[in-house]
Design an enzyme around this catalytic site. Sequence first.
Site, mmCIF file in Angstrom:
data_model
loop_
_atom_site.group_PDB
_atom_site.id
_atom_site.type_symbol
_atom_site.label_atom_id
_atom_site.label_comp_id
_atom_site.label_asym_id
_atom_site.label_seq_id
_atom_site.Cartn_x
_atom_site.Cartn_y
_atom_site.Cartn_z
ATOM 1 N N GLU A 23 0.813 -1.209 0.000
ATOM 2 C CA GLU A 23 0.000 0.000 0.000
ATOM 3 C C GLU A 23 0.852 1.267 0.000
ATOM 4 O OE1 GLU A 23 -2.679 -0.241 3.253
ATOM 5 O OE2 GLU A 23 -3.824 -1.924 2.405
ATOM 6 N N VAL A 24 2.007 1.225 0.664
ATOM 7 C CA VAL A 24 2.897 2.388 0.656
ATOM 8 C C VAL A 24 3.383 2.656 -0.761
ATOM 9 C CG1 VAL A 24 5.076 3.333 1.498
ATOM 10 C CG2 VAL A 24 3.591 2.041 3.042
ATOM 11 N N ASP A 80 19.350 50.522 1.711
ATOM 12 C CA ASP A 80 20.363 51.047 2.617
ATOM 13 C C ASP A 80 21.040 49.923 3.391
ATOM 14 O OD1 ASP A 80 19.811 53.622 1.862
ATOM 15 O OD2 ASP A 80 18.550 54.088 3.598
ATOM 16 N N LYS A 131 24.220 54.081 3.702
ATOM 17 C CA LYS A 131 24.938 55.128 4.439
ATOM 18 C C LYS A 131 25.257 54.612 5.830
ATOM 19 C CE LYS A 131 22.246 58.855 2.295
ATOM 20 N NZ LYS A 131 21.110 58.042 1.871
ATOM 21 N N ASP A 148 11.352 53.412 9.447
ATOM 22 C CA ASP A 148 10.332 54.166 8.718
ATOM 23 C C ASP A 148 11.023 55.236 7.889
ATOM 24 O OD1 ASP A 148 7.163 54.943 8.757
ATOM 25 O OD2 ASP A 148 8.439 56.712 8.573
ATOM 26 N N THR A 185 9.431 51.956 12.942
ATOM 27 C CA THR A 185 10.681 52.662 13.206
ATOM 28 C C THR A 185 11.488 51.952 14.293
ATOM 29 O OG1 THR A 185 11.637 54.835 13.664
ATOM 30 C CG2 THR A 185 9.696 54.213 14.954
#
Length: 471
Positions: A22-23, A247, A269, A302, A330
């Site tokens: 069955e498997v 950034d 930056k 933010d 933020t």
Amino acid sequence: MEYLPLFADLRRRPVLVVGGGEVAARKIQLLMRAGAQIIVAARALCPALEEIRQAGGLSWLGESFEPAMLDDVFLVIAATDDAALNARVSQCAEQRHLLANVVDDQPYCSFIFPSIIDRAPIVVAISSSGTAPVLARILREKLESILPTFLGPMAAIAGAWRGRVKQRIRSMAGRRRFWEKALNGRFASLMAQGRLEQAEQALEQALNAGPEHGGEVALVGAGPGDSGLLTLRGLQLMQQADVVLYDYLVSPEVLELVRRDAERICAGKRVGEHSMPQQEINRLLVTLAQQGKKVVRLKGGDPFIFGRGGEELQAVATAGIPFQVVSGITAAAGATAYAGIPLTHREHAQSITFITGHLRDGADALDWQALARGRQTLAIYMGVVKAAEISSQLIRHGRSAQTPVAVISRGTCSDQYVQTGTLEALDQLAQKAPTPALVVIGEVVALHHEINWFGQQNLAAQKRASVVNLA
């Protein structure tokens, strides 16, 4: 990633299945859906496989496994209850550089079967890399309830129209925008209603209207670091972008969510280190949008809180380019929450002030007298460089030298590092702080030792629960 997801074309390719129970039957039924040419090595077949054999769905060798059976097959699956035989099948396949799957015995597998959501031709595969199959099944069940049944027919129609769209819209970016609009607009709505003929008419009308050439800019807040804090709208725009300017403060986990074939440009930056001057960033945003591209400007936290987002959008607006803004969490909100520091508290702080420690002209323009008043919280961005001056000025203007302070490095990330102390020792804390870091000053910092939670509990279990409860 322990396993590379692949989708294999098994149509008319020979696949050997060792086992007749069955498997094996469950695996064979899946292989049949993929069009494989199935060969079964087993002394006997279960009733389900015998029925398939009589219908011509498989070839039965009628004998036990022999290594020669692996000649000229594409894949092999061992599905017997004999562990030694399964191991032998795997070893023989390995010697022939064949991919093999041993059912429920991962160490002997060179490939594994995922949980599958079938909306053919759309197929979603989910895997836990064999570590948590029940979790994979739960995720599949959740997604099954979310994904609409019309996805398959909609994908089939889109596939039939690809050639016509390619003939009419020459640029790849133009075609992608056409399909994004169609699959999120009238065409998709009609498909959801089962109105296939009208849906194709909507495609025809959209194609006749011609491609949209105008570019646009989306200013998106990436949040403080944890990708789970990214907004849904921000994620949608990142997945639709032609190019993303990001950034240094944007975490690798968030960048991983950007559309794979989008161009990525680092406009980062750091204090004293600019990879791209601000005027060049402004110019590039305008230039890329004028080329008809969807541009996402991805900024940590933010974009309108010490992020120069306003300056960048002024340049975009002056050029007459459409734009939108998606807020982000933020750093002062996210990092303090993950550090167990409430920004306000009835007993300690009735106001919160956001301050930048990095002024554009380098001059001291802060109202230290106002900032030194008690019962308020100060959240200072980019404050570690000027920590000594901040401490000195606040104490000089009346703030207690024993005021609690915190320096939070890499807030909300897995390597978040929180230092606490007093205002008079702020400079020493700052000197030991990895960047980026946020400085928090106020009596609320003392609550960190009571309600600090991030990294203190079983976060793996918490995150799993949030993923499972998709609906």
